[in-house]
Motif scaffolding. Structure first.
Motif, PDB file in Angstrom:
ATOM      1  N   ALA A  20       0.823  -1.223   0.000  1.00  0.00           N
ATOM      2  CA  ALA A  20       0.000   0.000   0.000  1.00  0.00           C
ATOM      3  C   ALA A  20       0.852   1.267   0.000  1.00  0.00           C
ATOM      4  N   LEU A  21       1.837   1.344   0.904  1.00  0.00           N
ATOM      5  CA  LEU A  21       2.660   2.552   1.008  1.00  0.00           C
ATOM      6  C   LEU A  21       3.377   2.915  -0.299  1.00  0.00           C
ATOM      7  N   PRO A  22       3.961   1.944  -1.015  1.00  0.00           N
ATOM      8  CA  PRO A  22       4.623   2.292  -2.280  1.00  0.00           C
ATOM      9  C   PRO A  22       3.637   2.552  -3.428  1.00  0.00           C
ATOM     10  N   GLY A  23       2.344   2.411  -3.167  1.00  0.00           N
ATOM     11  CA  GLY A  23       1.345   2.682  -4.200  1.00  0.00           C
ATOM     12  C   GLY A  23       1.069   1.532  -5.151  1.00  0.00           C
ATOM     13  N   ILE A  24       1.553   0.340  -4.811  1.00  0.00           N
ATOM     14  CA  ILE A  24       1.405  -0.811  -5.717  1.00  0.00           C
ATOM     15  C   ILE A  24      -0.034  -1.316  -5.720  1.00  0.00           C
ATOM     16  N   SER A  25      -0.612  -1.525  -4.545  1.00  0.00           N
ATOM     17  CA  SER A  25      -1.978  -2.036  -4.489  1.00  0.00           C
ATOM     18  C   SER A  25      -2.961  -1.031  -5.078  1.00  0.00           C
ATOM     19  N   GLY A  26      -2.721   0.255  -4.841  1.00  0.00           N
ATOM     20  CA  GLY A  26      -3.588   1.280  -5.414  1.00  0.00           C
ATOM     21  C   GLY A  26      -3.553   1.303  -6.925  1.00  0.00           C
ATOM     22  N   ALA A  27      -2.343   1.168  -7.479  1.00  0.00           N
ATOM     23  CA  ALA A  27      -2.195   1.167  -8.938  1.00  0.00           C
ATOM     24  C   ALA A  27      -2.862  -0.061  -9.552  1.00  0.00           C
ATOM     25  N   LEU A  28      -2.688  -1.223  -8.931  1.00  0.00           N
ATOM     26  CA  LEU A  28      -3.271  -2.453  -9.461  1.00  0.00           C
ATOM     27  C   LEU A  28      -4.795  -2.446  -9.346  1.00  0.00           C
ATOM     28  N   ALA A  29      -5.313  -1.751  -8.331  1.00  0.00           N
ATOM     29  CA  ALA A  29      -6.763  -1.735  -8.100  1.00  0.00           C
ATOM     30  C   ALA A  29      -7.537  -1.038  -9.214  1.00  0.00           C
ATOM     31  N   LYS A  30      -6.838  -0.318 -10.087  1.00  0.00           N
ATOM     32  CA  LYS A  30      -7.508   0.317 -11.231  1.00  0.00           C
ATOM     33  C   LYS A  30      -8.035  -0.734 -12.205  1.00  0.00           C
ATOM     34  N   ASP A  31      -7.370  -1.890 -12.250  1.00  0.00           N
ATOM     35  CA  ASP A  31      -7.738  -2.926 -13.225  1.00  0.00           C
ATOM     36  C   ASP A  31      -8.066  -4.276 -12.602  1.00  0.00           C
ATOM     37  N   PHE A  32      -7.724  -4.454 -11.309  1.00  0.00           N
ATOM     38  CA  PHE A  32      -7.885  -5.763 -10.684  1.00  0.00           C
ATOM     39  C   PHE A  32      -8.580  -5.657  -9.321  1.00  0.00           C
ATOM     40  N   GLN A  33      -9.122  -6.795  -8.892  1.00  0.00           N
ATOM     41  CA  GLN A  33      -9.610  -6.907  -7.516  1.00  0.00           C
ATOM     42  C   GLN A  33      -8.402  -7.277  -6.657  1.00  0.00           C
ATOM     43  N   VAL A  34      -7.928  -6.344  -5.857  1.00  0.00           N
ATOM     44  CA  VAL A  34      -6.687  -6.543  -5.103  1.00  0.00           C
ATOM     45  C   VAL A  34      -6.989  -7.059  -3.700  1.00  0.00           C
ATOM     46  N   ILE A  35      -6.329  -8.154  -3.342  1.00  0.00           N
ATOM     47  CA  ILE A  35      -6.469  -8.768  -2.020  1.00  0.00           C
ATOM     48  C   ILE A  35      -5.083  -8.864  -1.416  1.00  0.00           C
ATOM     49  N   ALA A  36      -4.847  -8.150  -0.326  1.00  0.00           N
ATOM     50  CA  ALA A  36      -3.527  -8.178   0.312  1.00  0.00           C
ATOM     51  C   ALA A  36      -3.688  -8.658   1.748  1.00  0.00           C
ATOM     52  N   LEU A  37      -2.998  -9.729   2.098  1.00  0.00           N
ATOM     53  CA  LEU A  37      -3.116 -10.267   3.446  1.00  0.00           C
ATOM     54  C   LEU A  37      -1.864  -9.962   4.267  1.00  0.00           C
ATOM     55  N   ASP A  38      -2.047  -9.876   5.566  1.00  0.00           N
ATOM     56  CA  ASP A  38      -0.912  -9.895   6.488  1.00  0.00           C
ATOM     57  C   ASP A  38      -0.630 -11.361   6.794  1.00  0.00           C
ATOM     58  N   VAL A  39       0.530 -11.845   6.397  1.00  0.00           N
ATOM     59  CA  VAL A  39       0.916 -13.226   6.673  1.00  0.00           C
ATOM     60  C   VAL A  39       0.905 -13.450   8.182  1.00  0.00           C
ATOM     61  N   ARG A  40       0.465 -14.615   8.615  1.00  0.00           N
ATOM     62  CA  ARG A  40       0.452 -14.888  10.065  1.00  0.00           C
ATOM     63  C   ARG A  40       1.834 -14.613  10.662  1.00  0.00           C
ATOM     64  N   GLY A  41       1.838 -14.036  11.862  1.00  0.00           N
ATOM     65  CA  GLY A  41       3.091 -13.617  12.486  1.00  0.00           C
ATOM     66  C   GLY A  41       3.474 -12.194  12.136  1.00  0.00           C
TER      67      GLY A  41
END
Length: 209
Positions: A20-41
């Motif tokens: 999110a901070l580098p703007g990657i998920s935001g940029a991808l969300a223009k064309d894709f359904q973006v799902i980002a998880l926090d890995v356990r731990g």
């Protein structure tokens, strides 16, 4: 909206910091359904301190997440540790993957020195340390890695020392998998480069149905 993309962050990071901070998920969300998880731990996910809670459970969590969201298939994108999780996911669950993207990562070889480094003690007994050690359990044999048939690409910083450890040997097994180098990027700064998110988006669009 669009085809689903699962983003899996690196060790000691989180969905917010890695994507999110580098703007990657935001940029991808223009064309894709973006799902980002926090890995356990990590992040705001639970932090169990039993070794059996990690290893391949990190891969199974991605399956559980897709099931929970009622998503049959998704593009799987992982950075560093997330790349090892991605590699195991596309090897074990090819029917759930539209494509794979191994970023700052590649083939963790069964029996390698790198696997022994992960398995070795020294990172502490907290959740993050136990998770680090469990990465050793994500290693694959040459036969397992070579058998992957999901369309996959590598994205690695041009100055990332991990390229020769994980990407170069993997590329020999899969000569058809493209390798994209991010100019002036090392293992930590690669995600900050505009070219990084552009390469991910270009690859995903190429693999789109």
């Amino acid at each position: 909206k669009g085809e689903p993309v699962v983003l899996i962050h690196g060790w000691l990071s989180s969905a917010g910091v890695n994507w999110a901070l580098p703007g990657i998920s935001g940029a991808l969300a223009k064309d894709f359904q973006v799902i980002a998880l926090d890995v356990r731990g990590h992040g705001i996910s639970d932090k169990p301190t039993k070794p059996e809670a990690y290893g391949n459970e990190l891969v199974a969590d991605v399956v559980r997440l897709l099931d929970h969201l009622k998503i049959k298939k998704a593009h799987i994108v992982g950075y560093s540790m997330g790349g090892f999780i991605t590699a195991r996911f596309i090897a074990q669950h090819p029917d759930r993957a539209l494509s794979g993207t191994l970023c700052g990562s590649g083939w963790l070889r069964e029996g390698s020195l790198e696997q022994k480094v992960f398995a070795g003690d020294g990172k502490g007994k907290d959740a993050a340390g136990i998770c680090f050690q469990s990465i050793a359990k994500l290693a694959m044999t040459e036969k397992e890695f070579k058998a992957i048939r999901v369309p996959t690409s590598f994205i690695i910083g041009g100055n990332d020392f991990l390229k020769r450890l994980y990407v170069d040997p993997a590329a020999k097994l899969h000569a058809d998998w493209p390798v994209k180098e991010i100019k002036d990027g090392d293992h930590l700064t690669c995600i900050l480069k505009p070219q990084f998110r552009e390469e991910i988006a270009a690859w995903l669009k190429k693999q789109g149905k």
